[in-house]
Scaffold this active site. Structure first.
Site, PDB file in Angstrom:
ATOM      1  N   HIS A  31      10.696  32.532   4.269  1.00  0.00           N
ATOM      2  CA  HIS A  31      11.670  33.391   4.963  1.00  0.00           C
ATOM      3  C   HIS A  31      11.098  33.875   6.297  1.00  0.00           C
ATOM      4  O   HIS A  31      11.806  33.946   7.307  1.00  0.00           O
ATOM      5  CB  HIS A  31      12.000  34.618   4.111  1.00  0.00           C
ATOM      6  CG  HIS A  31      12.695  34.317   2.821  1.00  0.00           C
ATOM      7  ND1 HIS A  31      12.093  34.489   1.601  1.00  0.00           N
ATOM      8  CD2 HIS A  31      13.942  33.865   2.563  1.00  0.00           C
ATOM      9  CE1 HIS A  31      12.937  34.158   0.637  1.00  0.00           C
ATOM     10  NE2 HIS A  31      14.068  33.769   1.191  1.00  0.00           N
TER      11      HIS A  31
ATOM     12  N   LEU B 284      11.235  38.239  -0.262  1.00  0.00           N
ATOM     13  CA  LEU B 284      10.881  37.397   0.890  1.00  0.00           C
ATOM     14  C   LEU B 284       9.462  36.860   0.791  1.00  0.00           C
ATOM     15  O   LEU B 284       8.544  37.546   0.358  1.00  0.00           O
ATOM     16  CB  LEU B 284      11.051  38.211   2.176  1.00  0.00           C
ATOM     17  CG  LEU B 284      12.456  38.815   2.356  1.00  0.00           C
ATOM     18  CD1 LEU B 284      12.507  39.662   3.630  1.00  0.00           C
ATOM     19  CD2 LEU B 284      13.529  37.736   2.395  1.00  0.00           C
TER      20      LEU B 284
END
Ligand code: PAF
Length: 289
Positions: free
Chosen positions: A37, A33
């Site tokens: 994100h 991530l």
């Protein structure tokens, strides 16, 4: 934050929240991530009482010879990032949980046409893999809202079409691409770039900006713009798959009368395949008085 790898436990937790009348916003990911994100997670928080994130590197959306084995898996870091961002549930299933009979024999969801153009022409089966796993994740999580980044614009259009065609009760929200200070779109695959490739990579965004400027300057020879940018990319050492100007609503070929456009690019730099896009709105012609 609840964390589970199994469908039954996820469903138990979600059932409880649903019984309380809590809306569920869902962010599907393949992990590793980054700020892009996290922007989806922040947006999800604004839309739902409960935020669910999934992390699953989906074998079905990688073709033979692609980076499934080497795709970055950073679950421990992802987990701590999500818990600091007040995510309520992290669903991180194994391949065996998602595809108990093996992914090759799993029932598939195909969005014809849209899945075969642009990236689909270079990555056969990719969007069927995406549509299948997103459909299954929607069936498990049953969110009211699901959020996807606009960097993967074709993916977003494919998912919107799937949801519409199959009457899935999920609202799909696209969120703007998050960029590095030099314009490079954030992506888990940026980590593959060498120092020299990382220096070159922002040219992708620059060429998108150039194409947008040409379109806004009323150049409607889209084929010529695309050819010029393909040549620019090759001259810088990229190996471009495509540079295309399309209608943003359905990715159909853009005609001079179309007003809402999108410029899309996919290009390889060494072993890394990068994609990006930029919308262009030609707006309304001024009315004559
Ligand atoms: O965009 C991604 O990370 C993936 O394609 C998705 C939507 C999580 C499906 O595996």
């Amino acid at each position: 934050m609840h964390i589970t790898t199994d469908i039954v436990t996820a469903r138990d937790i979600l059932r409880h929240w649903r019984q309380q009348g809590e809306a569920i916003a869902f962010v599907p990911t393949m992990g590793n991530l980054h700020a892009g994100h996290m922007a989806l997670v922040d947006r999800a928080r604004r839309h739902g009482r409960r935020v669910v994130v999934s992390i699953f590197v989906n074998p079905l959306q990688f073709s033979q010879g692609e980076d499934f084995a080497s795709y970055p898996r950073t679950l421990a870091d992802d987990q701590s990032g999500l818990s600091h961002n007040s995510v309520d549930l992290l669903f991180a299933p194994t391949a065996g949980e998602m595809y108990p009979g093996g992914h090759e024999l799993a029932t598939q969801v195909t969005v014809p046409g849209l899945s075969d153009i642009l990236c689909g022409a270079f990555r056969p089966g990719h969007f069927t893999g995406v549509a299948t796993v997103v459909c299954k994740l929607f069936n498990i999580i049953q969110p009211q809202i699901a959020l996807f980044g606009e960097k993967d614009y074709q993916q977003l259009v494919v998912i919107r079409r799937m949801v519409q065609d199959l009457a899935m009760p999920v609202e799909i929200i696209g969120a703007p691409t998050v960029r590095e200070p030099d314009g490079l779109a954030m992506s888990s695959r940026n980590g593959y770039l060498s120092i020299e490739e990382r220096r070159l990579a922002p040219h992708i965004y620059q060429y998108l900006l150039d194409a947008r400027a040409a379109i806004l300057a009323k150049s409607s020879d889209y084929a010529a713009i695309s050819q010029e940018k393909m040549a620019n990319l090759r001259a810088k050492g990229f190996n471009p798959d495509y540079f295309e100007i399309r209608r943003s609503a359905d990715l159909g070929l853009a005609a001079p009368a179309d007003k809402e456009l999108i410029v899309l690019i996919a290009a390889r730099l060494g072993r890394t395949r990068l994609i990006d896009n930029l919308k262009v709105s030609l707006g309304k012609e001024p009315a004559f008085t």
